[in-house]
Scaffold this active site. Structure first.
Site, PDB file in Angstrom:
ATOM      1  N   HIS A   1       8.996   7.288   7.981  1.00 49.29           N
ATOM      2  CA  HIS A   1       9.645   7.441   6.671  1.00 49.29           C
ATOM      3  C   HIS A   1      11.090   7.865   6.932  1.00 49.29           C
ATOM      4  CE1 HIS A   1       6.135   6.934   3.934  1.00 49.29           C
ATOM      5  NE2 HIS A   1       5.509   7.066   5.096  1.00 49.29           N
TER       6      HIS A   1
ATOM      7  N   ASN B   1       9.436   4.551   3.356  1.00 48.50           N
ATOM      8  CA  ASN B   1       9.393   4.119   4.757  1.00 48.50           C
ATOM      9  C   ASN B   1      10.716   3.445   5.091  1.00 48.50           C
ATOM     10  OD1 ASN B   1       6.453   3.840   3.678  1.00 48.50           O
ATOM     11  ND2 ASN B   1       6.239   3.857   5.891  1.00 48.50           N
TER      12      ASN B   1
ATOM     13  N   HIS C   1       5.462   4.697  12.728  1.00 47.54           N
ATOM     14  CA  HIS C   1       5.450   4.592  11.258  1.00 47.54           C
ATOM     15  C   HIS C   1       6.414   5.669  10.757  1.00 47.54           C
ATOM     16  CE1 HIS C   1       2.929   4.290   7.344  1.00 47.54           C
ATOM     17  NE2 HIS C   1       3.778   5.283   7.123  1.00 47.54           N
TER      18      HIS C   1
ATOM     19  N   ARG D   1       0.835  -1.209   0.000  1.00 51.69           N
ATOM     20  CA  ARG D   1       0.000   0.000   0.000  1.00 51.69           C
ATOM     21  C   ARG D   1       0.876   1.269   0.000  1.00 51.69           C
ATOM     22  NH1 ARG D   1      -0.439   4.675   2.717  1.00 51.69           N
ATOM     23  NH2 ARG D   1       0.093   3.575   4.621  1.00 51.69           N
ATOM     24  N   ASP D   2       1.450   1.622   1.135  1.00 48.57           N
ATOM     25  CA  ASP D   2       2.269   2.840   1.208  1.00 48.57           C
ATOM     26  C   ASP D   2       3.401   2.741   0.187  1.00 48.57           C
ATOM     27  OD1 ASP D   2       3.803   5.073   2.053  1.00 48.57           O
ATOM     28  OD2 ASP D   2       3.343   4.724   4.156  1.00 48.57           O
TER      29      ASP D   2
ATOM     30  N   CYS E   1       4.016   9.423   0.198  1.00 44.69           N
ATOM     31  CA  CYS E   1       2.634   9.838   0.024  1.00 44.69           C
ATOM     32  C   CYS E   1       2.596  10.887  -1.078  1.00 44.69           C
ATOM     33  CB  CYS E   1       2.096  10.413   1.334  1.00 44.69           C
ATOM     34  SG  CYS E   1       0.437  11.081   1.154  1.00 44.69           S
TER      35      CYS E   1
HETATM   36  P1  HMG Z   1     -13.180  14.353  -2.372  1.00 42.80           P
HETATM   37  O1  HMG Z   1     -12.912  14.756  -3.785  1.00 42.80           O
HETATM   38  O2  HMG Z   1     -13.358  15.435  -1.363  1.00 42.80           O
HETATM   39  O3  HMG Z   1     -14.383  13.314  -2.256  1.00 42.80           O
HETATM   40  O4  HMG Z   1     -11.983  13.408  -1.922  1.00 42.80           O
HETATM   41  P2  HMG Z   1     -15.875  13.327  -2.675  1.00 42.80           P
HETATM   42  O5  HMG Z   1     -16.625  12.611  -1.606  1.00 42.80           O
HETATM   43  O6  HMG Z   1     -16.300  14.723  -3.065  1.00 42.80           O
HETATM   44  O7  HMG Z   1     -15.862  12.404  -3.987  1.00 42.80           O
HETATM   45  C1  HMG Z   1     -15.210  12.793  -5.182  1.00 42.80           C
HETATM   46  C2  HMG Z   1     -15.117  11.584  -6.104  1.00 42.80           C
HETATM   47  O8  HMG Z   1     -14.315  10.564  -5.495  1.00 42.80           O
HETATM   48  C3  HMG Z   1     -16.473  10.926  -6.391  1.00 42.80           C
HETATM   49  O9  HMG Z   1     -16.381  10.348  -7.683  1.00 42.80           O
HETATM   50  C4  HMG Z   1     -16.533   9.816  -5.375  1.00 42.80           C
HETATM   51  O10 HMG Z   1     -17.362   8.755  -5.764  1.00 42.80           O
HETATM   52  C5  HMG Z   1     -15.098   9.357  -5.340  1.00 42.80           C
HETATM   53  P3  HMG Z   1     -17.017  11.083  -8.983  1.00 42.80           P
HETATM   54  O11 HMG Z   1     -18.477  11.278  -8.675  1.00 42.80           O
HETATM   55  O12 HMG Z   1     -16.276  12.379  -9.121  1.00 42.80           O
HETATM   56  O13 HMG Z   1     -16.715  10.112 -10.082  1.00 42.80           O
HETATM   57  N1  HMG Z   1     -14.737   8.718  -4.067  1.00 42.80           N
HETATM   58  C6  HMG Z   1     -14.218   7.481  -3.963  1.00 42.80           C
HETATM   59  N2  HMG Z   1     -13.876   6.562  -4.871  1.00 42.80           N
HETATM   60  C7  HMG Z   1     -13.381   5.396  -4.416  1.00 42.80           C
HETATM   61  N3  HMG Z   1     -13.187   5.131  -3.102  1.00 42.80           N
HETATM   62  C8  HMG Z   1     -13.496   6.035  -2.165  1.00 42.80           C
HETATM   63  C9  HMG Z   1     -14.043   7.260  -2.589  1.00 42.80           C
HETATM   64  N4  HMG Z   1     -14.455   8.361  -1.922  1.00 42.80           N
HETATM   65  C10 HMG Z   1     -14.894   9.234  -2.836  1.00 42.80           C
HETATM   66  N5  HMG Z   1     -13.281   5.755  -0.886  1.00 42.80           N
HETATM   67  C11 HMG Z   1     -11.130  11.581  -0.620  1.00 42.80           C
HETATM   68  C12 HMG Z   1     -11.927  12.888  -0.609  1.00 42.80           C
HETATM   69  C13 HMG Z   1     -10.842  11.199   0.805  1.00 42.80           C
HETATM   70  C14 HMG Z   1     -11.970  10.511  -1.313  1.00 42.80           C
HETATM   71  C15 HMG Z   1      -9.834  11.824  -1.425  1.00 42.80           C
HETATM   72  O14 HMG Z   1      -9.187  12.946  -0.912  1.00 42.80           O
HETATM   73  C16 HMG Z   1      -8.905  10.649  -1.372  1.00 42.80           C
HETATM   74  O15 HMG Z   1      -9.181   9.585  -1.925  1.00 42.80           O
HETATM   75  N6  HMG Z   1      -7.726  10.818  -0.705  1.00 42.80           N
HETATM   76  C17 HMG Z   1      -6.799   9.715  -0.507  1.00 42.80           C
HETATM   77  C18 HMG Z   1      -5.416  10.233  -0.362  1.00 42.80           C
HETATM   78  C19 HMG Z   1      -4.490   9.077  -0.073  1.00 42.80           C
HETATM   79  O16 HMG Z   1      -4.814   7.918  -0.299  1.00 42.80           O
HETATM   80  N7  HMG Z   1      -3.291   9.412   0.447  1.00 42.80           N
HETATM   81  C20 HMG Z   1      -2.314   8.416   0.745  1.00 42.80           C
HETATM   82  C21 HMG Z   1      -2.651   7.591   1.957  1.00 42.80           C
HETATM   83  S1  HMG Z   1      -2.289   8.407   3.507  1.00 42.80           S
HETATM   84  C22 HMG Z   1      -0.618   8.100   3.755  1.00 42.80           C
HETATM   85  O17 HMG Z   1       0.048   7.612   2.889  1.00 42.80           O
HETATM   86  C23 HMG Z   1      -0.038   8.389   5.092  1.00 42.80           C
HETATM   87  C24 HMG Z   1       0.220   7.108   5.923  1.00 42.80           C
HETATM   88  O18 HMG Z   1       1.098   6.223   5.260  1.00 42.80           O
HETATM   89  C25 HMG Z   1       0.844   7.478   7.263  1.00 42.80           C
HETATM   90  C26 HMG Z   1       2.001   8.450   7.071  1.00 42.80           C
HETATM   91  O19 HMG Z   1       3.044   8.086   6.534  1.00 42.80           O
HETATM   92  O20 HMG Z   1       1.768   9.594   7.438  1.00 42.80           O
HETATM   93  C27 HMG Z   1      -1.094   6.377   6.228  1.00 42.80           C
HETATM   94 MG    MG Z   2       3.286   6.436   5.215  1.00 41.35          MG
END
Ligand code: HMG
Ligand code: MG
Length: 305
Positions: free
Chosen positions: A215, A255, A213, A15-16, A246
């Site tokens: 990086h 990481n 966690h 994933r990450d 990310c």
């Molecule tokens: P948004 O644009 O505000 O969402 O995004 P929305 O509710 O307005 O929906 C917009 C569109 O996205 C719609 O589709 C929804 O259906 C779709 P459209 O009508 O335009 O075709 N949608 C989805 N599709 C699939 N699965 C879903 C989903 N939700 C909405 N769950 C949202 C808000 C949270 C969805 C967006 O910002 C997003 O997906 N962000 C993810 C970012 C991400 O994955 N970042 C990396 C992970 S975090 C990380 O890596 C840190 C970590 O490792 C720890 C660390 O190191 O810090 C965990």
């Molecule tokens: Mg991370």
């Protein structure tokens, strides 16, 4: 000083590790990586994210990856293994529950600016969105974890006060999140800063419910891991081959490598249940798919031996 005797490793590589790669990786290769991790004895891993494919195209094959885990051979290998996925909202949770996830991860941040960039809402709104996700997950018998990103530093806000970590940990506890991870998303933390962030989280969660966690952008992740071990923290999220990053955290690199952490822990007499040689094989496998060598000193050193 007493260190934990056993450490629980969650490999976040599929994933990450793969969410930030520009080289497209086929779902079949993601599954082959998971097979390698299982052969190395991994008991807990993050398989994918149920997020918007517009935001993170690399995770658009979440359903396909999860479907691949349903094959009879993999189901046998997955006995006693916890499969986690990221779910930012109810839509993500529905996908995760339909595909057999055993743990879902809601991901918030200690920084308002990062919360906005990563999940398009402020911290308070993120908690409002996570609350029904956590409730529905528990109703379905699925475990929950909360990631607190940018726990020591933020690409947009700079240094983050430990009190901000404590604030988000308290909010997560109040909505019932079972475990949390304190994440140095951009890898800027040093041991004392990380210990302060951890101490703030430990005001609200038991020692056994908090993970580190880290990086490794500034090469501090092993030192930060050791600093957490000194506090009794016994859960770490690491990534095979040091993959990771990310897309919404500019400048963040991988990481800390699972192999490097396991080498350190085994050298200290701390058990992980993992087979280092097989982890090295896994690291070279996925690095081959990415046309580079592992971002792990241990994996590179082992192959040169
Ligand atoms: P948004 O644009 O505000 O969402 O995004 P929305 O509710 O307005 O929906 C917009 C569109 O996205 C719609 O589709 C929804 O259906 C779709 P459209 O009508 O335009 O075709 N949608 C989805 N599709 C699939 N699965 C879903 C989903 N939700 C909405 N769950 C949202 C808000 C949270 C969805 C967006 O910002 C997003 O997906 N962000 C993810 C970012 C991400 O994955 N970042 C990396 C992970 S975090 C990380 O890596 C840190 C970590 O490792 C720890 C660390 O190191 O810090 C965990
Ligand atoms: Mg991370």
């Amino acid at each position: 000083m007493t260190f934990p005797q056993t450490v629980h490793i969650t490999d976040v590589g599929p994933r990450d590790g793969l969410q930030n790669e520009s080289t497209p990786i086929a779902a079949a290769d993601k599954l082959a990586l998971i097979d390698h991790l299982l052969q190395a004895g991994v008991q807990h891993f993050e398989a994918t994210s149920f997020v918007s494919p517009k935001w993170v195209p690399q995770m658009a094959d979440a359903a396909e990856v999860m479907q691949g885990l349903q094959s009879p051979q993999r189901q046998a290998a997955l006995r006693d293994v916890c499969v986690s996925v990221l779910t930012p909202n109810m839509k993500g949770l529905e996908g995760a529950l339909a595909r057999g996830a055993q743990e879902v991860v809601v991901f918030g941040a200690a920084s308002e600016a990062f919360s906005q960039r990563n999940i398009n809402c402020d911290i308070a709104t993120s908690i409002e969105r996570f609350a029904p996700v956590v409730e529905a997950a528990h109703a379905a018998g699925v475990a929950t974890r909360g990631a607190i990103s940018c726990a020591v530093g933020c690409p947009y806000e700079g240094d983050i006060a430990p009190s901000q970590v404590g604030h988000v940990a308290a909010l997560m506890r109040d909505i019932g999140v079972q475990r949390i991870a304190v994440a140095d998303t951009i890898g800027v933390g040093t041991p004392r800063a990380v210990q302060a962030a951890m101490a703030a989280a430990l005001q609200h969660y038991d020692l056994s419910s908090v993970a580190g966690h880290f990086h490794d952008t500034y090469g501090q992740a092993l030192a930060n891991t050791l600093a957490c071990l000194e506090m009794g923290i016994a859960r770490f999220e690491t990534s095979i081959a040091g993959l990771g990053g990310c897309p919404y955290a500019k400048g963040a690199t991988g990481n800390v490598a699972t192999e490097d952490v396991v080498y350190m822990l085994h050298g200290m007499g701390i058990e992980t249940g993992l087979d280092l040689d097989r982890l090295v094989d896994a690291a070279w496998f996925i690095s081959g798919r990415l046309n580079r060598q592992p971002n792990s000193r241990v994996s590179v050193a082992r192959r040169r031996r």
